[in-house]
Scaffold this active site. Structure first.
Site, mmCIF file in Angstrom:
data_model
loop_
_atom_site.group_PDB
_atom_site.id
_atom_site.type_symbol
_atom_site.label_atom_id
_atom_site.label_comp_id
_atom_site.label_asym_id
_atom_site.label_seq_id
_atom_site.Cartn_x
_atom_site.Cartn_y
_atom_site.Cartn_z
ATOM 1 N N TYR A 131 12.198 28.440 63.024
ATOM 2 C CA TYR A 131 11.497 27.701 61.966
ATOM 3 C C TYR A 131 11.826 26.216 62.005
ATOM 4 C CZ TYR A 131 10.301 31.989 59.365
ATOM 5 O OH TYR A 131 9.792 33.179 58.969
ATOM 6 N N LYS A 176 38.134 43.424 43.860
ATOM 7 C CA LYS A 176 36.893 42.993 43.195
ATOM 8 C C LYS A 176 35.852 42.561 44.241
ATOM 9 C CE LYS A 176 38.902 38.398 42.624
ATOM 10 N NZ LYS A 176 39.597 37.495 41.690
HETATM 11 C C1 PLP Z 1 40.812 37.196 42.360
HETATM 12 C C2 PLP Z 1 42.107 37.064 41.671
HETATM 13 C C3 PLP Z 1 43.306 37.222 42.382
HETATM 14 C C4 PLP Z 1 43.369 37.369 43.888
HETATM 15 O O1 PLP Z 1 43.312 36.088 44.501
HETATM 16 P P1 PLP Z 1 43.478 35.900 46.097
HETATM 17 O O2 PLP Z 1 43.477 34.425 46.276
HETATM 18 O O3 PLP Z 1 42.294 36.549 46.722
HETATM 19 O O4 PLP Z 1 44.750 36.542 46.481
HETATM 20 C C5 PLP Z 1 44.498 37.226 41.648
HETATM 21 N N1 PLP Z 1 44.482 37.048 40.311
HETATM 22 C C6 PLP Z 1 43.347 36.861 39.613
HETATM 23 C C7 PLP Z 1 43.407 36.669 38.142
HETATM 24 C C8 PLP Z 1 42.131 36.853 40.270
HETATM 25 O O5 PLP Z 1 40.995 36.641 39.576
#
Ligand code: PLP
Length: 382
Positions: free
Chosen positions: A264, A33
């Protein structure tokens, strides 16, 4: 020479293989994701599958659509889990593609069953128990069981998975993890006996590395496949290889005389004559403004402090008083990664900002060019 993030795809494959070795037969779902945590979704998906991952996960239909729009994944064979809620407009498309949908309410499962029946298709569903995260999923274990039974019974549904998500897996001293694990285990055990084909999954990266009891049939790892440490420590301690390096170059060097300033707001004023290097990366690339006077970069194998304010397109770096600094013009700058013996990790940068490496990687913007390589190939300009 440009400013870029180099991603070594071989590292991602190896991180997957390393995680699988932990599992003793379980499957690895690679979480890609948020554009593969900023690394690039499609390339990371390929690298993860090459490393032995057998499932992929994204947050929702927008990302899933993007994945299958890529020629490589038009006929994606690995199951794709949509972790988040799917709005009703997207549900049909998810079912047509055969994506895996997470469910946690009796109305919703009835709705999907009806929709899939109308489409003469079978929808693949995973039932989520909220064992303590307090976000998606039902807290009511009995309701969760009824939903799973309904999914198993409906001809238009396939009960594929039973799942939960941990709130504190990354906090090693926290006892709530055990509580959640206990709650989930007692819910899932009789269901797994009733439906032995079902895939039980709970662990994110931290839980995978922390506790074998959390592995069940599959783990869902994101951060660790990119070689970052879910506990915020040095990834090397877990045998993880950071896949990403962020680099740029010294685009200008100028003498900053005592009392003169850079950037800045004049947040840096020279206390003695010193050479300032200007580097073309800024918050427009995701190099956050909170790093103003609050980061190091590597030039010529040495650490140099970022001084003054981070601008949208550039930062300024103190290269020191030695006139030899003029010779650094044009040399590569490493913001995350190795140079000689020195190293800056995403965890270090996150620590400076009081955040987690996830946010550093996800925060890198589209403008920052991603360059892909495998071992031995050049991942960024030298
Ligand atoms: C994003 C997510 C993961 C992965 O988590 P990590 O800490 O990056 O390994 C696993 N399960 C769900 C439901 C998630 O939303």
């Amino acid at each position: 020479m440009t400013t870029q993030a180099g991603v070594n795809l071989a590292s991602i494959s190896r991180n997957c293989t390393r995680l699988l070795a932990e599992l003793h037969g379980g499957e690895l779902c690679a979480v890609i994701k948020a554009d593969g945590y900023g690394h690039g979704m499609v390339s990371c998906a390929e690298a993860a599958l090459a490393g032995g991952a057998t499932w992929l996960a994204v947050a929702g239909m927008g990302e899933a659509r993007e994945l299958v729009a890529d020629g490589e994944f038009e006929d994606l064979e690995a199951p794709l889990l949509l972790l988040g809620p799917i709005c009703s407009d997207d549900l049909e498309e998810a079912i047509v593609h055969g994506f895996d949908i997470v469910v946690w309410s009796e109305q919703y499962i009835a709705h999907i069953a009806q929709l899939a029946a109308m489409m003469e298709l079978k929808a693949r569903v995973h039932v989520k128990l909220d064992s303590g995260m307090g976000r998606f999923g039902t807290r009511d274990a009995q309701a969760a069981t009824r939903i799973a039974q309904a999914a198993a019974a409906a001809p238009s549904l396939e009960l594929v998975g039973l799942m939960t998500h941990f709130a504190t897996a990354d906090e090693l001293e926290d006892a709530f993890f055990d509580e959640q694990l206990e709650r989930f285990t007692s819910w899932v055990t009789p269901l797994k006996e009733a439906y032995p084909e079902v895939i039980v999954h709970a662990a994110n990266s931290a839980a995978t590395l922390r506790d074998r009891r959390a592995h069940f049939d599959m783990v869902r790892c994101g951060i660790a496949i990119y070689g970052m440490d879910p506990f915020g420590k040095d990834p090397a301690e877990q045998d993880l290889e950071p896949a990403m390096e962020v680099g740029s170059h010294v685009a200008a060097v100028k003498l900053c005389k005592v009392g003169e300033s850079a950037g800045y707001g004049r947040r840096f004023t020279a206390e003695h004559d010193t050479y300032i290097g200007v580097v073309p990366i800024g918050y427009g690339d995701g190099w956050r403004r909170g790093l103003s006077n609050n980061a190091d970069v590597l030039v010529n194998g040495h650490r140099h402090p970022l001084v003054g304010t981070v601008s949208m397109d550039s930062i300024t770096v103190d290269l020191g008083a030695d006139p030899a600094a003029e010779q650094l013009l044009g040399l590569p700058v490493v913001l995350i990664g190795y140079q000689g013996e020195e190293r800056i990790t995403a965890e270090e940068v996150a620590g400076r900002l009081g955040t987690i490496s996830y946010e550093i990687a996800c925060g890198l913007t589209r403008r920052l060019e991603r360059r892909y390589c495998r071992d031995g190939e050049q991942c960024r300009d030298e």
